[in-house]
Structures are given as C-alpha cells and as structure tokens.
Design a protein around this motif. Structure first.
Motif, PDB file in Angstrom:
ATOM      1  N   TRP A 294       0.409   5.449   1.575  1.00 14.94           N
ATOM      2  CA  TRP A 294      -0.707   4.933   0.776  1.00 14.94           C
ATOM      3  C   TRP A 294      -1.458   6.035   0.024  1.00 14.94           C
ATOM      4  O   TRP A 294      -2.423   5.759  -0.683  1.00 14.94           O
ATOM      5  CB  TRP A 294      -1.689   4.155   1.665  1.00 14.94           C
ATOM      6  CG  TRP A 294      -1.059   3.000   2.389  1.00 14.94           C
ATOM      7  CD1 TRP A 294       0.172   2.453   2.166  1.00 14.94           C
ATOM      8  CD2 TRP A 294      -1.630   2.252   3.463  1.00 14.94           C
ATOM      9  NE1 TRP A 294       0.409   1.398   3.019  1.00 14.94           N
ATOM     10  CE2 TRP A 294      -0.691   1.255   3.836  1.00 14.94           C
ATOM     11  CE3 TRP A 294      -2.839   2.305   4.165  1.00 14.94           C
ATOM     12  CZ2 TRP A 294      -0.911   0.336   4.873  1.00 14.94           C
ATOM     13  CZ3 TRP A 294      -3.074   1.391   5.187  1.00 14.94           C
ATOM     14  CH2 TRP A 294      -2.104   0.416   5.532  1.00 14.94           C
TER      15      TRP A 294
ATOM     16  N   PHE B  46      -3.445  -5.672   7.913  1.00 13.50           N
ATOM     17  CA  PHE B  46      -3.516  -6.367   6.629  1.00 13.50           C
ATOM     18  C   PHE B  46      -4.712  -5.880   5.814  1.00 13.50           C
ATOM     19  O   PHE B  46      -4.588  -5.525   4.635  1.00 13.50           O
ATOM     20  CB  PHE B  46      -3.615  -7.875   6.906  1.00 13.50           C
ATOM     21  CG  PHE B  46      -4.334  -8.688   5.887  1.00 13.50           C
ATOM     22  CD1 PHE B  46      -4.068  -8.546   4.529  1.00 13.50           C
ATOM     23  CD2 PHE B  46      -5.305  -9.619   6.274  1.00 13.50           C
ATOM     24  CE1 PHE B  46      -4.744  -9.339   3.589  1.00 13.50           C
ATOM     25  CE2 PHE B  46      -5.966 -10.393   5.341  1.00 13.50           C
ATOM     26  CZ  PHE B  46      -5.695 -10.247   3.990  1.00 13.50           C
TER      27      PHE B  46
ATOM     28  N   ARG C 228      -4.491  -2.208   4.614  1.00 13.86           N
ATOM     29  CA  ARG C 228      -3.650  -2.056   3.433  1.00 13.86           C
ATOM     30  C   ARG C 228      -4.333  -2.605   2.180  1.00 13.86           C
ATOM     31  O   ARG C 228      -4.212  -2.034   1.094  1.00 13.86           O
ATOM     32  CB  ARG C 228      -2.290  -2.721   3.616  1.00 13.86           C
ATOM     33  CG  ARG C 228      -1.311  -2.130   2.609  1.00 13.86           C
ATOM     34  CD  ARG C 228       0.084  -2.620   2.863  1.00 13.86           C
ATOM     35  NE  ARG C 228       0.131  -4.062   2.726  1.00 13.86           N
ATOM     36  CZ  ARG C 228       1.149  -4.726   2.195  1.00 13.86           C
ATOM     37  NH1 ARG C 228       2.210  -4.053   1.788  1.00 13.86           N
ATOM     38  NH2 ARG C 228       1.134  -6.025   2.100  1.00 13.86           N
TER      39      ARG C 228
ATOM     40  N   ALA D 275       2.558  -1.152  -1.605  1.00 16.21           N
ATOM     41  CA  ALA D 275       3.006  -2.519  -1.317  1.00 16.21           C
ATOM     42  C   ALA D 275       4.385  -2.542  -0.661  1.00 16.21           C
ATOM     43  O   ALA D 275       4.689  -3.452   0.105  1.00 16.21           O
ATOM     44  CB  ALA D 275       3.019  -3.354  -2.596  1.00 16.21           C
TER      45      ALA D 275
ATOM     46  N   ALA E   1       4.536 -11.710   0.329  1.00 12.24           N
ATOM     47  CA  ALA E   1       4.199 -11.029   1.581  1.00 12.24           C
ATOM     48  C   ALA E   1       3.923  -9.548   1.362  1.00 12.24           C
ATOM     49  O   ALA E   1       3.186  -8.925   2.128  1.00 12.24           O
ATOM     50  CB  ALA E   1       5.327 -11.219   2.591  1.00 12.24           C
ATOM     51  N   ALA E   2       4.507  -8.995   0.303  1.00 14.26           N
ATOM     52  CA  ALA E   2       4.263  -7.575   0.025  1.00 14.26           C
ATOM     53  C   ALA E   2       2.791  -7.320  -0.257  1.00 14.26           C
ATOM     54  O   ALA E   2       2.304  -6.198  -0.116  1.00 14.26           O
ATOM     55  CB  ALA E   2       5.108  -7.136  -1.168  1.00 14.26           C
ATOM     56  N   PHE E   3       2.057  -8.349  -0.640  1.00 14.45           N
ATOM     57  CA  PHE E   3       0.657  -8.161  -1.022  1.00 14.45           C
ATOM     58  C   PHE E   3      -0.338  -8.811  -0.073  1.00 14.45           C
ATOM     59  O   PHE E   3      -1.490  -8.423  -0.016  1.00 14.45           O
ATOM     60  CB  PHE E   3       0.423  -8.700  -2.439  1.00 14.45           C
ATOM     61  CG  PHE E   3       1.213  -7.977  -3.465  1.00 14.45           C
ATOM     62  CD1 PHE E   3       0.817  -6.715  -3.882  1.00 14.45           C
ATOM     63  CD2 PHE E   3       2.380  -8.514  -3.989  1.00 14.45           C
ATOM     64  CE1 PHE E   3       1.554  -6.018  -4.819  1.00 14.45           C
ATOM     65  CE2 PHE E   3       3.133  -7.811  -4.919  1.00 14.45           C
ATOM     66  CZ  PHE E   3       2.723  -6.563  -5.338  1.00 14.45           C
ATOM     67  N   SER E   4       0.098  -9.835   0.635  1.00 17.94           N
ATOM     68  CA  SER E   4      -0.851 -10.527   1.505  1.00 17.94           C
ATOM     69  C   SER E   4      -0.111 -11.284   2.586  1.00 17.94           C
ATOM     70  O   SER E   4       0.928 -11.888   2.343  1.00 17.94           O
ATOM     71  CB  SER E   4      -1.704 -11.509   0.689  1.00 17.94           C
ATOM     72  OG  SER E   4      -2.482 -12.297   1.560  1.00 17.94           O
TER      73      SER E   4
ATOM     74  N   TYR F 157      -6.119 -11.966  -5.246  1.00 16.21           N
ATOM     75  CA  TYR F 157      -7.011 -11.553  -4.153  1.00 16.21           C
ATOM     76  C   TYR F 157      -7.237 -10.051  -4.130  1.00 16.21           C
ATOM     77  O   TYR F 157      -8.360  -9.580  -3.947  1.00 16.21           O
ATOM     78  CB  TYR F 157      -6.381 -12.006  -2.835  1.00 16.21           C
ATOM     79  CG  TYR F 157      -7.067 -11.472  -1.616  1.00 16.21           C
ATOM     80  CD1 TYR F 157      -8.196 -12.118  -1.102  1.00 16.21           C
ATOM     81  CD2 TYR F 157      -6.615 -10.328  -0.978  1.00 16.21           C
ATOM     82  CE1 TYR F 157      -8.830 -11.630   0.026  1.00 16.21           C
ATOM     83  CE2 TYR F 157      -7.251  -9.833   0.145  1.00 16.21           C
ATOM     84  CZ  TYR F 157      -8.362 -10.480   0.646  1.00 16.21           C
ATOM     85  OH  TYR F 157      -8.992  -9.994   1.747  1.00 16.21           O
ATOM     86  N   ASN F 158      -6.154  -9.284  -4.299  1.00 15.80           N
ATOM     87  CA  ASN F 158      -6.295  -7.835  -4.180  1.00 15.80           C
ATOM     88  C   ASN F 158      -7.168  -7.254  -5.283  1.00 15.80           C
ATOM     89  O   ASN F 158      -7.772  -6.198  -5.105  1.00 15.80           O
ATOM     90  CB  ASN F 158      -4.915  -7.169  -4.181  1.00 15.80           C
ATOM     91  CG  ASN F 158      -4.185  -7.434  -2.872  1.00 15.80           C
ATOM     92  OD1 ASN F 158      -4.742  -7.228  -1.796  1.00 15.80           O
ATOM     93  ND2 ASN F 158      -2.955  -7.915  -2.957  1.00 15.80           N
TER      94      ASN F 158
ATOM     95  N   LEU G 217      -4.789  -0.411  -1.136  1.00 15.63           N
ATOM     96  CA  LEU G 217      -4.374  -0.844  -2.479  1.00 15.63           C
ATOM     97  C   LEU G 217      -5.566  -0.800  -3.437  1.00 15.63           C
ATOM     98  O   LEU G 217      -5.451  -0.346  -4.576  1.00 15.63           O
ATOM     99  CB  LEU G 217      -3.831  -2.291  -2.432  1.00 15.63           C
ATOM    100  CG  LEU G 217      -2.375  -2.463  -1.989  1.00 15.63           C
ATOM    101  CD1 LEU G 217      -2.104  -3.927  -1.620  1.00 15.63           C
ATOM    102  CD2 LEU G 217      -1.413  -2.037  -3.099  1.00 15.63           C
TER     103      LEU G 217
END
Lengths: 368, 368, 368, 368
Positions: free
Chosen positions: D55, D13, D16, A28, A306-309, D318-319, D20
C-alpha cells in the motif's frame, strides 16, 4: 519479480484518470510485477513536471518521443487527443513496447488497420480503453450469457445518449471534427459497439441513419461566427449479429436528461437482461419463470468488485472501472491471460463504425 | 336529444371491454346523445343472449348481418377476429352506419384501402381501436409537443414488447397466421406505429429486419405435430419522419419480463419525454434546464382523467382508456369534433406496417 | 334468483364512484343476485333526479330517510360527508337493511362503537369502503403472507402521504374539523391502519407524534380571515403487532411530490414485500435467496384482475378497485363469504386511530 | 509546505479503504501539506510489513503504541475493532496527535464522553468516519436545505437496512456483542443518526422499540452450540428535532433485499428530497410547483465530484467518499476549515443512540 515501468502521455481528464488507476491498482490487487510509475509526458514540460510530482511519477518529459525512448518505460499509456494516437502508438510499437491507448484507436479506419497490423507483427501487448466492459456487472452479464442463462440470444437494443451538446449555442470543438474522430457515433457510439461485440458477438451487417441536427455552431465561446459541423449529432442503426441476434443501436449527444446513458437490453430465448451505465452497479434480469425484472446489485461475489470492497451495496465508481482496466493491462504485460480489447478488437469496432457511416450515407445495408 | 343505438359484434375479451366501456361512458360523461345498448351479436346465439342480458343490451342476434340490419342500431362496434373486420365493416358502411372497428383495420392492405375508400364515399363516421392514444397522459404528451415544449422533434425510439409467445412450446394460434394479421409487427407493432404517427407525425421511409425465431410450433395443446410459423416473432426498424425526426422501432412477443411494454422516448431540441404503457399513468419529462427526468403522474387537470376521478394518483386502468375511446366515438357520431383514428388513419398505419414488411423482406429502405 | 335493490346516498365524487362500480359489476362478474339500481338520494332533489337518470338509477329521492324506507332498496350505500354516516347507518340498520358505508365509519369512536354493536344486534350485512384492500395485488400479498412466503413477519413500515394540503394558503375546509373526522391521521392514515391490520394483523400498542404544521388557514377562498386548524397535518407513530412484528406509521397531507402514496414495506424472516398505491398494479418482492427486488405486475392469474382483463400489463384503475369492493358487498348480501371490512373491523381501525391520538397527546405508549 | 505523516492502524477491509483513500487523495486534490504515508501498524507484524509494502507505507509496526510514538506520524487513523478505538484514540490524544477514528467512536457512552473531553482539552484535530456525509450529493442536499429550498423542515424519515444477518443460521460474531458496539442500531443506525443530525439538526427527544428477532445463533461456523444474542436485530424510533421537524427512524440487518439501504426522505414546507445510499449518485427532488420527483445525478458542478471526474454520470463509488473524507481530515490537520464530524459530534451521535436504547428498554419518550 519483474519490473514494469509505466509511461503516461497526457495530463488531461483522461491522463489523471489513468494516474489515479495506476496508483490504486497495487493497493487493490496483488500484482504479478513490480510497478513503477516511471514517467509522465506532456507537451507543456512545466505541466508535465507538476503532474508527475502530484501523481507520483518519477520523471517528466516535455516530449512524448523522449518518453517512448525512456528505457525505464515498458508500457506506454496514451491519453492525448485522438489524432495523436496513431503516431504515438506506432512509435511505441516500433520501440517494442506495450501500448495502452484510449479509445477510439485512431481517427481513420486506415490508421486503425495499420496499427493493428504493426502490433501483430511486433508481437507487443496492446489494449484500448473501452473501460466500461471492465465493470464487474458486465463481466457477470457476459458470463451469464456464456453459460446460456439467457438461452439463444435473439435481440440487442443499445443506446448511448448524453446531453452535453444539446445546446445549439455550444461552440465548435475538436469533437465536431471528423478528422479527430468526432461525432456522436465515434465519440459515444463506439463504446456501445464495443459493448455489443463484447456481450453478443460479431456483427455481420448494418443499416443506419445519421443526422447533423445543428449544422452550424459558433466558432468558439468568444467568436460567434458560425462554423459548419460535419459530424453526426445522432445516429440510429439496425444490427445483424452473426449468431442470429438482431437489434437496434442509437447514439446521440443531444438528448436532454442523459449524462452517461450507455444502456442496453439483451434478450434471449430464456431471459432478458438490462443495463444502464448511469446505474453501473446494477443489472435488471428476468429469466423464464420469473414474474418480472429483478434488480441485481454489485457485490463481492464478483472478483472485480471484491478487489475494492467486501460488502455489497458499496458501489464502484467510474475510476474503479479504470483501475480494473489498468489491472488487466498489467496482467497482459505480465504474460497472463487478461480481458480487454486489444488493437485487433478495437479495429473491429472502428470497422463497424465505418460500416455504419457508409450505410447511413448510402442509405443501404452494408455487410462486414 | 338524439338517440344513438349501439350494436356490438363479438363477446370475447374485447367484446366485454366494449360492453364495459359503453356502460361506463354515460356515468362518466354528459353525453350529447341518448345512448341505447341496442343489440349484441355472436355467432353462438345462446351466448349472444346470455351476454346481452349480463351486459345490459336490449336484443341479441345470432347473426351479425341481422345486427347490422337492425333499425335500432346506429353504430356498429366490431370486436371479432381480424379476418371478419372487412366483411362486417363493409356491410355496415353499405348500410350507412357508423363503424367502430377494433385494430387492425383489416388483414391485408388491399382490404384496408377498400374500407377507407368505402367509408369516405359513404360519409359515415369511422373509428379504429388504437385505444392507447386516448390515455390522458398521451393526450398531454401530444399537447406538449404541439405547444413546442420539446422544441423541434429529432428522435423517436419506440418499442412494443410482450412475452406471451416466449415459450416455444406454446402452440400455433390464429395469431401465427399472416391471413389473420398475426405476428409481432401486426399484432403489437401496429399500436406503436399508430402512436408514432399520433405523437410525431407522418413517416416517409422505413428500413427493417424481421425474424421468426421459433419457425415451428405444436399444432395445438393436444397435438404435438409441428406446424410452420410464417409470421414474425420480432421486428426491428428505422423510421424517417417527414418533420425530420428519425428513430427506431421494435416489436417482439418473445421478450421475457414484459407484459405490455408499449414504450417510447421522444426527444426534441428542448426536451425529452418517456412513456411506458406498463405504467400508463406516468410520463417522464426532462426539459432543457432541468437536472434530470421528472415523473409526472396523471391527475384531474387532464379532462380525460377528471371524468373518472377528482384526485391525482388514483390512476386509470385499461378499461377506462376504452371508455375514453368510446366517448370519442360517440362524440364523433353526434357530429362533434373528436379525437381517435378513423379508417383513413388506420389505413395509413397498415400502409406503414406493409412498408416495414417489404423493407424487411427486400433488405432495403422503402419510401412511403 | 334473488333481487338486490341498491340505494345510493350522495352524488359527489364518491357517489359517482359507487355508481360506476354498481354499473360495472354485472358486466365484470356473474352475480348471485339480480341487481337493481333502485334509488338514488341527494338533499338536492333536482340533482338526485339528474344523477339518477345519468347513472341509471330507477328512482330519485330528495331525502335520505325516504331512500332507506324505500321497499325496493335492500342495500344502503352511504357516500355523504363523514358526520352523516352515523345517523344514516343507524337508520338503515334499524330498518334491517344491509349497509355499505364509506370510510371513516364515524366521526367519533363512540359513534363507531354504537354502530358496530347495532349492526351486530340486528344481524345485518355491513361493509366499509377501505377499498384499497380489494386490490388484487394486495389480495395476493395477503395470500403470500398467509402461505408463509415471507416467513415470520418482523416489520411493517407504512406511509400514506399526499400533498393536497401542502399550500398554507389553501383555505379551511371540513377536512380541517375534528368533528368531521378531518386531519391527516383520520383522512389518510386510517386507510393505512386498515391495511396494516389486513396484511399483518392486530396491533396491541402504539406510540405517536402529531403536528399541526400550519395552525391557521384562510376561512375560505374568498375570506382571508384566519381560522384555527385543530387537526393534524402529519402524524408519525410506532406500532407493535400482536404477532411480534413491529413498525412505523406515518401520514401527511403536506408532502410535496406525493399524490396517493399509500405505501408499505413488510419484512419477514424469509422475504420483503413493497407496495405503493401510486403504482397499484405492482409489488416488489425479494425472497431469501434472490439477489434483489423483483417487480411483479398484476395479471389474470389473480381472480380480481381476471374479472377485467385476460392480459397482464393492462392495469386496473381506482374505479375497478371500487367495483371489486362492490362485488364483495354484493356477495356478502347474497350470503356468500366475501372479503372486506365490516363495521366491527372498521371500529377496530377507529379504535387504533383513537389510540394513536391519545399516544400523541400524552406522549406515551398506549396499549389497545 | 508542511509535512503530514500518516499512521494507519489496522489492515482489514477498513484499513485498506483508508490506504486507498490516502493514496488517491494527492492525485485528486492539490493538498495544503506534503503527505507522507509514514507508518502502518497491525498486531501481526508480518502482515503489517506486507501491507505497508503493497500500500506504499514507509514503515511497519507490529504494535500500535509504537506507531503512535513514531515521530514521523502526525495523524493517527484507527480502523481496528470497535473496542480498541478508546485506548488508541486516548493514547494518540495524549501524544498530541490528530486522530481520525472509524465509527462508532467507542463501545460505551462513557468512553465516548471521555474521548471528546480529552480531545477538547488537548486541542487536537479529530474526525470520525461517518463517511456517507462526504457524498457530494449529500453536501448538495445540506446546502439546499440551508438555502431554504425545502422551506421549513417538517419531516425526516430515515431507514438503514441491510440483509447480512438475515439468515438465522449465521453464527455469532463480535457484531453480536454489546461490548463491541454491535447490533443494528449501533452498527447501521448510528450512520443514519449522524446523517439526520447533519441534514436536519439536533434531536431533542426519542421514543423507540427494539427487538432481537433471532435470540440465539450458533457459536461459530464450526460450532453449532447456540449462543445468546443480546443486541438488537431491528430498531424503530420516533424522532423530535429541535427545529420542529419530526420523524421516524429504522434500522435492521435482517431485511431481505437491501445491501446498503441508508435512505431518507426529508420534507419541508416547500419541497421533498429523497436519497438512497444504494444509488449514491442520485437525489430525488420535488419542489413546490413541480409535478413530481426529479432525479438529480451527481456531476462536476459539485466540487467533491469534480475532484474525480469532469463529466456527469460517471459516478463516484464508496472508496471515493472515503477519499473525500480523508481530504477533509487533511484539510483540518492543515488548519483549514473542513467538514466532517469530530469527536464532539460523534459523541452526540452516541448520546442519541444511547437515548434510543433507553427509550426502547423503558418504553417511553426520552429527552436529550
């Protein structure tokens, strides 16, 4: 780039939440350190090994003291039962290591005081897991308050209620023990006190009322013998903030319908802001001149989001708040300014909870 | 059928609300009396005549004492400024007439005490306009509580907030005068205290905190000279009920975003109930075993609702709560059992507000 | 001041709603006429007498033709079953009297057409009871749209759902008869079509799908013999507005959870507006630049609201919408410009419903 | 335990988000395989190397064909622009590898058809990223429907609206190109169609209406020259399901106030269920006999939720839906039964979208 070795103690729910967060954080964020998931400790060595393998930690220890002594470990993450926070954190501080301890800091105010003084003396980085304040929406709330968008703050009304102890047939557990920091005030309310301090500031006096609604519970699921319960099921309080704001506090683990109702309303001379942890990606805001409350939804304009989406409306979950907390801990370990309560701040929260306890017992206002 | 002559004093907002209700009540209900809108009084005789004609009252008086003396008037409805409640109600009682007085009962606890004792001695019917408790949804709430559907009550958290004084440039008015029962506690909070008593019961101790956030306001819209404000802008309190329930109270007229936020949450060992006057046709209920709160919408299964509509979802408005109140007053005058607070109950509310005032001033718990 | 004599036909739910409204209107408004509740008619002469007395009408008639002929009657209010609207309205028009007819205008498009043409030829004032559009919040919505606050309109999504026919064991009633304008589309959907026209404008083409989900129902509560149901239980449609906006329509009386869910969302290039009749005092608005929807609550800035209360948050109920409608009818009778659909407009709504019926039967787009 | 090597193509996006999820899945679940993050590909080799390192992927490729050929890679995850899905997936299938492709499956129905036939012929595992249906609350919704808790389904009303293209000054992008599967229907609506099929079932006919509200947009942020837009900004449709349910569909990317409003209401003869992706941890349910909608909050009784938290109210983001999807993909690769749409199902969604497109163009019902 500096290496940062993580040593995690505990493999329960919170241990796994830490593990998930430490795994997530490097995908992230661009980290200022080389992160190593160095070691995992659990009193059950077999379980330690199993979890270390599943969660990607390099080594396993069956003894937390070994983990603290492990030279590859720089940051000690403590997720064990509350009464172990003190010995573990004190040992970590003595070893000159950074400590990231779950809340509550300790099971007595004396312990908490000793811990914050030891950390200060040793000059080590400390953080305590009041993770809800890493929510980007609450970072935004604090920024709005700091920018004066609500005007002068005049009222805070906070409630943290859940229902997980609502059934009187639910047996005794460690959560029912004062010596393990049990009770609705310590278990839930401390999160709310930390939040009140984070958003509104110092509290200088409290008055309170606490009840044990179900004074006895079965000893266990298999033993119907009744055991006395000495902790509070619900606590209500009045708060006086140093900046002049006033408010109410309540905490209950008996309230049907709530699962994670850490909620508040902050009102100032120019606006009112509302939040409920059960909808953690939302704020309700009404500023002077608006007709009513406007729902704000978390989105990528907030760095933590923003770090995630990159897209609004995607929503963060609890584990991502934990990842944001872990990110702040790592930043602090790297010597960068980073948010999040340290032992000093967590001691302030404990002090406040202790004052509420005295106020409830003695039925009077207590100054801090 | 007995004749009941109505004498209404006052032609402001509340006077008209009474007039509308007295006109509605005979179409909405089969009444046990022959209702006559006998007389209307206003200090401005011309206005009295005009309103009497528009609202269907038979006679107009420019002097409230004439109205009380009017032999065609059996029930005196008082909607004048608060400081006139005492002389008017005392005169009506002295004349042996029924009295239906707007809240608050009086501008001091001493007056309220004198009024309830006089009414008791005279044996006249009295009612006070805490109209929100005539809401069919709150009648239902009380029945649910009485039937034990929430179990043993353990918590009440109530708030009555509005925003109509939020602007510090808003000038002084009678609402800012202690001698006119001004202030957030008296003006708004008394509704909430009446509601707490109606739904949960007697309160035996209180602790409180009050602030005047804007200690000065312009003298009037045309006079910017500053005038000191002696009443509270907001009050927070802790409540201890005789049945063991505990809770919080708050009242503010400075809170942006709220227009009529008389709201509460009542929690018992078997369920939780929520209400907000801004959505007066709804209750939120979560009983033991339910997954979350269920929204209940007012419908014709509730007698008070059925009087106005045979279909759920049609919704009642404020004026219909007033009509329901007027119906109860008429029932009481006809000698039938009828809900609604009398002078005795309204004095209890005043006593409670007075105790909150003392608790706030002396910063201590006050027993009732 | 001119005298306006009201003649009301019908004493059911809607008859009483009219009576309440005609009683309220002179207290709520300064009227341009001298209002007389002249006569009430019901086929049951005894009931007519009883209701006339309870509701304050001067005379009772056991025959609606007598009422229309009554020289003291200027405005005929029709609240009878749908199939009687045509003969009553035609007789009233023939007598040169103003007509205020409940919706739907008629039970066939042919009747509706005849009625609007007769009214136009006679030059009498007409109004039809699509009362929801007298809601001050929807008057506001229309003004906002007209002022361009939503930009160019691009989408309308409307739904009117209730649950009162959801139980398949509920017996047949007149609502199940096409010849009485029964069915979800005619009974509920016509309100929504009237609203779509009121807020967005002319519709030039429709496509639709209708189902009778429960094709048989018991003949009555006491007769379990099954009777065929020929009207729709639900209808879904696509709408094309002349101004370029497009949208969806749905109507159901089988939808669990809804009591009066006349709801819509209107979206334009500059904002989105949402409404639900179950919360009739609220609008949700999000304009370009806002973070999310803001809840607007009805208040005295809206003239229709101010007629009933000087304070926001007090809320209007269904019966007050009816009073607002009656006020508009009276204004129209007095020769003043006044809102509300006349027979011409109600015929447009019937035409639209008929087009939806054809579109559903023939499974194709139908142009209007 | 079998080894499963993951090869991820794309580092945007969605790349990533996949990374994750693949990192999370082994901490959240006990996996039936030994998971290796084997290789990452990006056309920019430098970026591939950087992301692989950040990652946790073992190798980086600057060429996606190398990644597919990489013998350590068993499962190909495709997160590139839509027009590349076809060549990449076809190559992966040809190499006999499992394919996990982001939605939409392809940029034409012909491509999608070829892909599903190739996958079937090759017998490889496939999955497509309609990730919202991995939400534990929607798994619960489907189970409730399958258990008959809503009775016979009669209506589905779905809407997927966002506001990210609402500003007409926003320039052209690939999302505006039919050849890249752009447009509100393809980009957003396909998620809703997948959801309708997942929860309600096959759709046998559609009728639709599509508009390009802003037919021109600037060519880019730096080039104000106008470029024609050929995709839909909004589409409304009627749906006929094979099981007899009927409904509406709408999709818009111009609707102010919505960020991720994938929402629906499913109604059956015994109950109604509502969902909004903007509050993904909640369902609103009203069953026959209930007074209104009850809010259900996600909790650990749902397996997909329990994988992340033992406590209700903590909320997934979401993730985590993505992690649940990845878990299903891995289960499928391990030969276990696992939910989630494969290429066959994704082709059905494309077929449906294509039928909607035809119905809109030809203004008629289209059967599938």
């Amino acid at each position: 780039m500096r290496r940062l070795g993580i040593g995690l103690i505990g493999t329960g729910f919170m241990g796994r939440a830490h593990a998930l967060a430490f795994r997530n954080v490097s995908a992230a964020f661009e980290l200022p350190v080389q992160l190593h998931l160095a070691a995992l400790a659990d009193a059950d060595a077999e379980r330690a090994r199993h979890c270390a393998s599943a969660w990607g930690f390099e080594r396993a220890h069956g003894d937390w003291q070994q983990l603290i002594a492990d030279p590859g470990v720089d940051l000690i993450a403590i997720t064990t039962p509350n009464h172990l926070h003190f010995p573990m954190a004190m040992a970590a501080i003595a070893a000159g290591k950074a400590v990231y301890c779950e809340k509550p800091l300790a099971v007595s105010l004396e312990q908490a005081d000793e811990m914050r003084l030891a950390a200060k003396a040793a000059g080590v980085v400390t953080r305590v897991g009041y993770n809800y304040q890493h929510n980007p929406m609450l970072v935004l709330a604090r920024e709005m308050i700091e920018r004066g968008e609500l005007g002068r703050l005049i009222s805070f009304q906070g409630e943290f209620s859940e229902d997980f102890m609502a059934d009187p047939a639910l047996p005794w557990s460690w959560r029912c023990e004062p010596s393990h920091a049990g009770g609705a005030l310590a278990d839930l309310g401390s999160h709310l006190l930390a939040m009140a301090r984070y958003l509104v500031g110092d509290i200088e006096a409290v008055c309170a009322d606490s009840q044990t609604v179900h004074p006895q519970r079965p000893a266990s699921h298999h033993n119907s013998e009744l055991r006395s319960i000495l902790v509070d099921d619900q606590t209500h309080a009045l708060l006086r903030f140093s900046n002049g704001a006033r408010g109410t506090f309540s905490s209950s683990w008996l309230k049907h319908g709530y699962k994670n109702h850490l909620s508040f309303e902050i009102s100032g001379t120019l606006g009112t802001l509302k939040f409920d942890q059960e909808r953690l990606n939302e704020l309700q805001l009404c500023k002077h001149g608006q007709g009513g409350f406007e729902r704000l939804l978390a989105g990528p304009a907030l760095p933590g989001y923003a770090a995630f989406s990159p897209a609004a409306g995607h929503q963060l979950g609890y584990n991502e708040l934990k990842t944001l907390e872990v990110h702040a801990v790592i930043q602090a370990c790297a010597g960068h300014p980073a948010p999040g309560p340290d032992f000093e701040e967590a001691w302030q929260v404990e002090r406040l909870a202790a004052a509420i306890r005295v106020a409830a017992q003695e039925q009077r206002w207590v100054a801090l």
